[in-house]
Design a protein around this motif. Structure first.
Motif, PDB file in Angstrom:
ATOM      1  N   SER A 194       0.633  -0.826  -0.155  1.00 40.06           N
ATOM      2  CA  SER A 194       0.025   0.205   0.024  1.00 40.06           C
ATOM      3  C   SER A 194       0.891   0.790  -0.002  1.00 40.06           C
ATOM      4  CB  SER A 194      -0.926   0.060   1.270  1.00 40.06           C
ATOM      5  OG  SER A 194      -1.900  -1.390   1.252  1.00 40.06           O
ATOM      6  N   THR A 195       2.091   1.566   0.336  1.00 42.44           N
ATOM      7  CA  THR A 195       3.601   2.104   0.610  1.00 42.44           C
ATOM      8  C   THR A 195       4.367   1.987   0.506  1.00 42.44           C
ATOM      9  OG1 THR A 195       3.161   2.764   2.880  1.00 42.44           O
ATOM     10  CG2 THR A 195       1.067   3.633   1.949  1.00 42.44           C
ATOM     11  N   GLY A 196       5.276   2.692   0.561  1.00 43.71           N
ATOM     12  CA  GLY A 196       6.723   2.492   0.283  1.00 43.71           C
ATOM     13  C   GLY A 196       6.973   2.201   2.062  1.00 43.71           C
ATOM     14  N   TYR A 197       6.584   3.104   2.344  1.00 40.67           N
ATOM     15  CA  TYR A 197       7.098   2.624   3.794  1.00 40.67           C
ATOM     16  C   TYR A 197       6.618   1.245   4.594  1.00 40.67           C
ATOM     17  CZ  TYR A 197       7.177   4.352   8.632  1.00 40.67           C
ATOM     18  OH  TYR A 197       8.435   4.668  10.006  1.00 40.67           O
ATOM     19  N   MET A 198       5.879   0.927   4.377  1.00 40.31           N
ATOM     20  CA  MET A 198       5.097  -0.584   4.524  1.00 40.31           C
ATOM     21  C   MET A 198       6.004  -2.046   3.509  1.00 40.31           C
ATOM     22  SD  MET A 198       0.738   0.210   4.655  1.00 40.31           S
ATOM     23  CE  MET A 198       0.556  -1.346   5.203  1.00 40.31           C
ATOM     24  N   ALA A 199       6.293  -1.232   2.478  1.00 40.22           N
ATOM     25  CA  ALA A 199       7.194  -2.229   1.399  1.00 40.22           C
ATOM     26  C   ALA A 199       8.553  -1.780   2.748  1.00 40.22           C
ATOM     27  CB  ALA A 199       7.344  -1.433   0.398  1.00 40.22           C
ATOM     28  N   ASN A 200       9.090  -1.056   2.773  1.00 39.55           N
ATOM     29  CA  ASN A 200      10.478  -0.740   3.660  1.00 39.55           C
ATOM     30  C   ASN A 200      10.354  -1.882   4.929  1.00 39.55           C
ATOM     31  OD1 ASN A 200      11.999  -0.268   1.494  1.00 39.55           O
ATOM     32  ND2 ASN A 200      11.057   1.780   2.158  1.00 39.55           N
ATOM     33  N   LEU A 201       9.596  -1.792   5.686  1.00 42.56           N
ATOM     34  CA  LEU A 201       9.312  -2.304   6.985  1.00 42.56           C
ATOM     35  C   LEU A 201       9.623  -4.023   6.562  1.00 42.56           C
ATOM     36  CD1 LEU A 201       6.726  -0.273   9.048  1.00 42.56           C
ATOM     37  CD2 LEU A 201       9.355  -0.321   9.053  1.00 42.56           C
ATOM     38  N   THR A 257      20.526   1.172   0.967  1.00 42.32           N
ATOM     39  CA  THR A 257      20.997   2.249   0.592  1.00 42.32           C
ATOM     40  C   THR A 257      18.952   3.211  -0.263  1.00 42.32           C
ATOM     41  OG1 THR A 257      21.791   3.758  -0.771  1.00 42.32           O
ATOM     42  CG2 THR A 257      22.105   1.556  -1.657  1.00 42.32           C
ATOM     43  N   ASP A 258      19.211   3.828  -0.439  1.00 38.74           N
ATOM     44  CA  ASP A 258      18.850   4.783  -1.018  1.00 38.74           C
ATOM     45  C   ASP A 258      18.888   4.990  -1.807  1.00 38.74           C
ATOM     46  OD1 ASP A 258      17.077   5.405   1.342  1.00 38.74           O
ATOM     47  OD2 ASP A 258      17.027   7.766   0.917  1.00 38.74           O
ATOM     48  N   GLY A 259      18.258   4.801  -3.507  1.00 39.08           N
ATOM     49  CA  GLY A 259      19.207   4.642  -4.528  1.00 39.08           C
ATOM     50  C   GLY A 259      19.108   6.369  -4.882  1.00 39.08           C
ATOM     51  N   PHE A 303      18.517  10.021  -2.730  1.00 37.23           N
ATOM     52  CA  PHE A 303      19.069  10.232  -1.482  1.00 37.23           C
ATOM     53  C   PHE A 303      17.730  11.145  -1.175  1.00 37.23           C
ATOM     54  CE2 PHE A 303      22.507   7.673  -1.278  1.00 37.23           C
ATOM     55  CZ  PHE A 303      22.833   7.067   0.000  1.00 37.23           C
ATOM     56  N   SER A 304      16.859  11.164  -0.543  1.00 41.92           N
ATOM     57  CA  SER A 304      15.440  11.946  -0.796  1.00 41.92           C
ATOM     58  C   SER A 304      15.565  13.918   0.020  1.00 41.92           C
ATOM     59  CB  SER A 304      14.162  10.824   0.173  1.00 41.92           C
ATOM     60  OG  SER A 304      15.178  11.017   1.851  1.00 41.92           O
ATOM     61  N   MET A 305      16.650  13.393   0.618  1.00 35.91           N
ATOM     62  CA  MET A 305      17.108  14.830   0.353  1.00 35.91           C
ATOM     63  C   MET A 305      18.154  16.060   0.304  1.00 35.91           C
ATOM     64  SD  MET A 305      14.869  15.894   2.871  1.00 35.91           S
ATOM     65  CE  MET A 305      13.008  14.916   2.712  1.00 35.91           C
ATOM     66  N   VAL A 358      17.792  -1.588  -2.340  1.00 30.02           N
ATOM     67  CA  VAL A 358      17.672  -0.279  -2.969  1.00 30.02           C
ATOM     68  C   VAL A 358      16.333   0.176  -2.766  1.00 30.02           C
ATOM     69  CG1 VAL A 358      18.080   1.323  -4.882  1.00 30.02           C
ATOM     70  CG2 VAL A 358      19.610  -0.685  -4.432  1.00 30.02           C
ATOM     71  N   ASP A 359      16.341   1.113  -1.956  1.00 35.46           N
ATOM     72  CA  ASP A 359      15.316   1.943  -2.078  1.00 35.46           C
ATOM     73  C   ASP A 359      15.354   3.243  -3.375  1.00 35.46           C
ATOM     74  OD1 ASP A 359      12.827   3.307  -1.579  1.00 35.46           O
ATOM     75  OD2 ASP A 359      12.921   4.055   0.532  1.00 35.46           O
ATOM     76  N   ASP A 360      14.395   2.837  -4.421  1.00 35.62           N
ATOM     77  CA  ASP A 360      14.426   3.398  -5.034  1.00 35.62           C
ATOM     78  C   ASP A 360      13.366   4.831  -5.133  1.00 35.62           C
ATOM     79  OD1 ASP A 360      16.595   4.700  -6.971  1.00 35.62           O
ATOM     80  OD2 ASP A 360      15.272   3.781  -8.889  1.00 35.62           O
ATOM     81  N   SER A 391       3.746   6.011  -5.614  1.00 31.91           N
ATOM     82  CA  SER A 391       3.708   7.779  -5.037  1.00 31.91           C
ATOM     83  C   SER A 391       4.026   8.811  -5.669  1.00 31.91           C
ATOM     84  CB  SER A 391       3.483   7.175  -3.689  1.00 31.91           C
ATOM     85  OG  SER A 391       4.516   7.276  -3.030  1.00 31.91           O
ATOM     86  N   LYS A 392       5.299   8.736  -5.947  1.00 31.82           N
ATOM     87  CA  LYS A 392       5.636   9.462  -6.861  1.00 31.82           C
ATOM     88  C   LYS A 392       6.024   9.600  -7.972  1.00 31.82           C
ATOM     89  CE  LYS A 392       8.580   9.954  -2.378  1.00 31.82           C
ATOM     90  NZ  LYS A 392       7.394   8.418  -1.640  1.00 31.82           N
ATOM     91  N   SER A 393       6.771   9.327  -9.228  1.00 33.40           N
ATOM     92  CA  SER A 393       6.998   9.712 -10.628  1.00 33.40           C
ATOM     93  C   SER A 393       5.528   8.928 -10.799  1.00 33.40           C
ATOM     94  CB  SER A 393       8.054   8.859 -11.027  1.00 33.40           C
ATOM     95  OG  SER A 393       8.299   7.980 -10.690  1.00 33.40           O
TER      96      SER A 393
HETATM   97  C1  LIG Z   1      13.432   6.875  -0.110  1.00 32.61           C
HETATM   98  C2  LIG Z   1      11.530   7.182   0.323  1.00 32.61           C
HETATM   99  N1  LIG Z   1      11.744   5.433   0.912  1.00 32.61           N
HETATM  100  C3  LIG Z   1      10.407   5.957   0.903  1.00 32.61           C
HETATM  101  C4  LIG Z   1       9.490   6.427   1.028  1.00 32.61           C
HETATM  102  C5  LIG Z   1       7.823   5.923   1.613  1.00 32.61           C
HETATM  103  O1  LIG Z   1       6.904   5.774   0.151  1.00 32.61           O
HETATM  104  P1  LIG Z   1       5.555   6.119   0.670  1.00 32.61           P
HETATM  105  O2  LIG Z   1       5.606   7.746   1.415  1.00 32.61           O
HETATM  106  O3  LIG Z   1       4.847   5.726  -0.306  1.00 32.61           O
HETATM  107  O4  LIG Z   1       5.398   5.551   1.872  1.00 32.61           O
HETATM  108  C6  LIG Z   1       8.960   7.772   1.401  1.00 32.61           C
HETATM  109  C7  LIG Z   1       8.552   8.875   1.090  1.00 32.61           C
HETATM  110  O5  LIG Z   1       8.560  10.027   0.974  1.00 32.61           O
HETATM  111  C8  LIG Z   1      11.158   8.514   0.286  1.00 32.61           C
HETATM  112  O6  LIG Z   1      11.478   9.890   0.214  1.00 32.61           O
END
Ligand SMILES: Cc1ncc(COP(=O)(O)O)c(C=O)c1O
Length: 406
Positions: free
Chosen positions: A115-122, A183-185, A187-189, A212-214, A246-248
């Motif tokens: 459902s979300t990236g957060y849940m996928a990473n967990l 690693t992030d692919g 980096f978000s910040m 890799v979290d892309d 949820s992004k691109s």
């Molecule tokens: C690098 C990274 N991974 C995972 C997520 C989580 O994705 P989602 O917003 O689909 O929960 C984010 C969201 O901001 C992110 O920036």
């Protein structure tokens, strides 16, 4: 007691300029949006430089049409978790499509959606990070990876951002059965990119696997928009790829693509997959359209425009930083539509963000704990729906504020 305790804690946050505020959007996602700041009464029209809608797909008419069509065909909620009765045709079709898209980069793969990236990473971190594993995580990884790692049972090592010599030394000492480099692919910040090719060489040498979290690379970089793995020269195996939708892709959701045995085991055991209601099937249905566009000519053309905007933004900001060279500003080493202007203290980031908002631009200030202390920043993100003129207007606004405050 509880209320007082929480109020005291929020007072401490306020005192350190770390209190967060809501903005309420009064119109749909786009580069121009009507926004209401929760501390004000009147909404204002702002040019947005902060969403992750990199390709402008959140308002793409064909995708919105597919979403409506998806509701007509598949109804509202899925009614249950995936393993009860909630896994519907569009969910399955989306997983098959993503698996095929990544077949040449991750052989023998399968895909599982979340459902979300957060849940996928967990899911990935809790399932793979058992007591026999050892984790090696970049210090600037996203909070959802960090939280997943905090739930892991294995030993955890944090290496300095993109310091692969330090990582090699840690790997060299490891005696664990399973080693996971995380690693992030992109980096978000900061918008910089992990060197996945170097990581893969280390993975081969030290018998490790790479997560890799892309989230910010998928759809955005690579000729076909396949992200960080696609831009490298040679990628084969040992990859566990997490991507967000949820992004691109402009909607919501996430996926994991990896060797079929890894995915089968995540499917069997991941709590964030098993114990949650499957997302609306209409979203998966519309995502099929979104992926067609993303990996076709339109995606290619939009990514081309993004590259032009990124270049223009970076040149403009780097000239500004040179012009105000005694002001302690710097820009991040970005290779993506995410560009940070690092200003240092939190209050400075808030003042700049507020000033930009008064001039009609929503560009957030990012403060600790999202970024390390002393590196508060203004984080600009671009969308393919921006024009060169939008970027020029943003530069003019920065110049006005720098002149006034520095
Ligand atoms: C690098 C990274 N991974 C995972 C997520 C989580 O994705 P989602 O917003 O689909 O929960 C984010 C969201 O901001 C992110 O920036």
């Amino acid at each position: 007691m509880l209320i007082k305790k929480l109020q005291d804690k929020m007072d401490v946050l306020a005192h350190s300029d770390l209190l967060r505020h809501k903005w309420i959007a009064q119109s749909q996602t786009g580069t121009q949006q009507i926004l209401l700041n929760s501390s004000e009464t009147n909404p204002s029209k702002q040019t947005l430089f902060c969403s992750n809608d990199y390709l402008g797909f959140a308002s793409h008419p064909d995708i919105l049409c597919a979403l409506k069509d998806g509701i007509d065909r598949w109804g509202g909620g899925s009614g249950a978790s995936h393993l009860i009765s909630g896994h519907m045709g569009p969910h399955e079709a989306l997983e098959v499509k993503l698996s095929e898209l990544f077949a040449r980069l991750i052989p023998d793969n399968r895909c599982l959606t979340f459902s979300t990236g957060y849940m996928a990473n967990l899911a990935v971190m809790t399932v793979l990070g058992d007591a026999d594993s050892e984790i090696f995580s970049d210090e600037l990884n996203h909070a959802s990876l960090i939280d997943g790692i905090r739930l892991c049972k294995g030993k955890v090592n944090i290496y300095k951002h993109r310091d692969y010599d330090a990582l090699a030394q840690l790997l060299d000492k490891s005696t664990a059965d399973v080693r996971l480099i995380v690693t992030d692919g992109i980096f978000s910040m900061d918008g910089d990119r992990a060197n996945v090719e170097v990581l893969q060489k280390l993975a081969h040498k030290y018998d490790a696997w790479i997560v890799v979290d892309d989230a910010h690379g998928y759809g955005v970089i690579g000729g076909e928009g396949l992200g960080s793995l696609e831009v490298e020269q040679s990628i084969n195996g040992r990859m566990i790829l997490v991507g967000t939708l949820s992004k691109s892709a402009g909607l919501s959701g996430a996926f994991v693509v990896a060797h079929q045995t890894i995915i089968d085991y995540i499917f069997q055991t991941a709590r964030t997959y098993i114990y949650t209601t499957a997302p609306l099937p209409a979203i998966s249905y519309a995502l099929l359209k979104s992926l067609d566009l993303m990996h076709g000519d339109e995606g290619r053309q939009r990514r081309g425009h993004l590259r032009v905007l990124e270049q223009h933004l970076r040149c403009g900001l780097s000239d500004l930083v040179d012009e105000y060279s005694n002001a302690g500003l710097s820009i991040s080493d970005s290779v993506s539509p995410i560009q940070a202007v690092i200003v240092g203290e939190s209050q400075r980031a808030i003042d700049l963000s507020d000033g930009l908002s008064e001039l009609g631009f929503r560009v957030p200030g990012i403060r600790p704990p999202t970024v390390p202390i002393g590196t508060s920043r203004i984080r600009v993100t671009l969308s393919a729906d921006h024009s060169i003129n939008d970027v020029d207007r943003l530069m003019d606004a920065f110049r006005i504020l720098f002149k006034k405050t520095i």
